[in-house]
Motif scaffolding. Structure first.
Motif: not given
Length: 121
Positions: A62-86
């Motif tokens: 709840g503390s990060v909803k609307g500000r953080f976005t998680i995503s992944r690219v399986n072809a790159k074996n990578t997961v991301y976390l975009q953090m906005n309005s920190l």
């Protein structure tokens, strides 16, 4: 043995953005859920965001909803976390973790070494 390596942490002013990455190796990355945890000094580690094996379902604290976005690219074996309005309260060591199953809510069994995120107010 799975290896998880986070990158992208640093120092940012309140209101700014950071993007974290986590590169995985040693396991069939695309078959497992991934999560981002954080731990602030004196506090327990908490799950802040998670994503199913195929990206079809995500979870946000709840503390990060609307500000953080998680995503992944399986072809790159990578997961991301975009953090906005920190915010200053986002200051913590951030860890990525690989799930025990394909769904994000089935627990995690391996973590990376962590990357420090510091938000100055």
């Amino acid at each position: 043995q799975v290896s998880l390596v986070e990158s992208g942490g640093g120092l940012v002013q309140a209101g700014g953005s950071l993007s974290l990455s986590c590169a995985a190796s040693g396991r069939a990355f695309s078959s497992y859920a991934m999560g981002w945890f954080r731990q602030a000094p004196g506090k327990e580690r908490e799950l802040v965001a998670a994503i199913d094996w195929d990206g079809s379902d995500t979870y946000y604290a709840g503390s990060v909803k609307g500000r953080f976005t998680i995503s992944r690219v399986n072809a790159k074996n990578t997961v991301y976390l975009q953090m906005n309005s920190l915010k200053a309260e986002d200051t913590a060591v951030y860890y990525c973790a690989i799930g025990r199953r394909s769904s994000w809510n089935r627990g995690y069994d391996s973590w990376g070494q962590g990357t420090q995120v510091t938000v100055s107010s």
